[in-house]
Write an enzyme that holds these catalytic residues in place. Structure first.
Site, mmCIF file in Angstrom:
data_model
loop_
_atom_site.group_PDB
_atom_site.id
_atom_site.type_symbol
_atom_site.label_atom_id
_atom_site.label_comp_id
_atom_site.label_asym_id
_atom_site.label_seq_id
_atom_site.Cartn_x
_atom_site.Cartn_y
_atom_site.Cartn_z
ATOM 1 C CE LYS A 14 13.365 -0.424 1.028
ATOM 2 N NZ LYS A 14 14.329 1.273 1.767
ATOM 3 N N PRO A 49 1.785 1.724 -3.114
ATOM 4 C CG PRO A 49 1.279 3.860 -2.551
ATOM 5 C CD PRO A 49 1.203 2.143 -2.042
ATOM 6 C CB VAL A 50 4.420 2.468 -8.526
ATOM 7 C CG1 VAL A 50 5.615 2.701 -9.709
ATOM 8 C CG2 VAL A 50 3.776 1.450 -8.642
ATOM 9 N N GLY A 71 9.021 5.189 -2.417
ATOM 10 C CA GLY A 71 9.959 5.220 -0.946
ATOM 11 C C GLY A 71 9.723 4.181 0.026
ATOM 12 N N GLY A 125 10.083 1.169 -1.321
ATOM 13 C CA GLY A 125 10.672 -0.415 -1.730
ATOM 14 C C GLY A 125 9.789 -1.486 -2.028
ATOM 15 N N GLY A 126 8.580 -1.396 -2.451
ATOM 16 C CA GLY A 126 7.447 -1.975 -3.131
ATOM 17 C C GLY A 126 8.168 -2.983 -3.790
ATOM 18 N N GLY A 127 8.691 -1.806 -5.340
ATOM 19 C CA GLY A 127 9.223 -2.992 -6.434
ATOM 20 C C GLY A 127 10.796 -4.039 -6.204
ATOM 21 C CB SER A 128 13.370 -3.463 -3.832
ATOM 22 O OG SER A 128 14.033 -3.251 -4.572
ATOM 23 C CB ALA A 129 9.144 -5.300 -0.252
ATOM 24 C CG ASP A 149 15.962 -0.135 -1.210
ATOM 25 O OD1 ASP A 149 17.059 -0.587 -1.143
ATOM 26 O OD2 ASP A 149 15.460 0.807 -1.490
#
Length: 295
Positions: free
Chosen positions: A13, A98-99, A102, A104-108, A140
């Site tokens: 994101k 990457p964690v 910024g 939105g990796g976890g949300s995606a 998100d």
């Protein structure tokens, strides 16, 4: 059922713009953001199983090792409970984003999991119902469920899909330093931010409109992680980008270029000079919803 495998793309994101207002009484910050998703990101694969399990792969997954209550599993359990079913799934996350970056990796990842399980379990929930369920898991995730160019307002719950959107070509860069969103917002609040002023996207004059739009969290993020300034500087010097900006609360930054070739050339130059950084040429805004496969 045992041979079924469903794959969902979890696109990074990118906040092309991010206006943020002072915190409400409940502590949440109102925002107004033009959000697009990359053709690069993580991959969620689900298969039938008796219970809910999660396995991980990819260099970026090392930061998630030992997390017993990963957002992916929480999303799966929430859907299982809301649907009133006892079906399970073996979920695999191939992690590239990457964690604390910024992006939105976890949300995606959670959103892709909900889309995949909705198909695996043959629930046929409309995306709006999945988004309503997801709103309790993370601000998100509803936007990531749609995974299309959109304007996000409120605290993330007001989503306006933008329809026709000319894809953009860019480069995403992350130097490998995680940035705490909570720390950034604490610095943002300490600066005494003003009330939110909204700005509707001008898609007919998008480059000019983007040029004068802010990321209101950038100053706070730079005070938390001054190395973000170097990321912005190296991007500005790579080719001739039309825009260079931080995404979300940092630390990832992006640059936009006039063509796919220009973005790939800039990415190749940066990757050669900065081999330990994440450097990816991307197409932004094409929309990835429903990009999964059935095998």
């Amino acid at each position: 059922m045992t041979g079924i495998e469903i794959v969902e793309h979890a696109g990074a994101k990118v906040n092309l713009t991010l206006r943020v207002g002072r915190a409400r009484e409940d502590g949440y910050h109102p925002l107004d953001s033009l959000v697009v998703f990359a053709d690069w990101g993580d991959t969620i694969t689900v298969r039938p199983a008796s219970g809910l399990t999660l396995s991980l792969s990819g260099e970026a997954s090392r930061a998630l090792a030992g997390e017993g209550n990963n957002l992916v599993i929480r999303a799966a359990r929430a859907l299982q409970l809301a649907a009133g079913i006892d079906s399970g799934a073996a979920i695999h996350l191939e992690k590239r984003i990457p964690v604390s970056a910024g992006l939105g990796g976890g949300s995606a990842d959670a959103a892709a999991t909900l889309r995949a399980l909705n198909r695996l379990w043959q629930l046929d929930w409309p995306i709006e119902d999945l988004a309503h369920l997801a709103s309790d898991l993370g601000a998100d995730i509803p936007a990531c469920l749609y995974s299309q160019p959109l304007r996000m307002r409120g605290i993330g719950e007001w989503i306006e899909l933008l329809g026709e959107f000319t894809p953009l070509f860019g480069v995403i860069v992350n130097a490998g330093t995680p940035v705490s969103t909570a720390d950034v917002f604490r610095r943002f609040d300490a600066a005494g931010p003003a009330k939110l002023t909204e700005s509707a996207p001008d898609l007919q004059r998008l480059p000019a409109w983007l040029a004068v739009e802010p990321n209101d969290l950038e100053a706070a993020a730079l005070s938390v992680a001054p190395e973000i300034a170097r990321t912005l500087d190296v991007l500005a010097a790579a080719g001739q980008p039309g825009l260079v900006r931080m995404s979300g609360s940092g630390a990832s930054c992006f640059a936009l270029y006039d063509s796919r070739d220009a973005s790939r050339q800039a990415a190749a130059m940066l990757a050669a000079a900065l081999p330990d950084w994440t450097v990816v040429p991307v197409q932004l805004g094409a929309g990835q919803l429903g990009a999964g496969n059935n095998d």
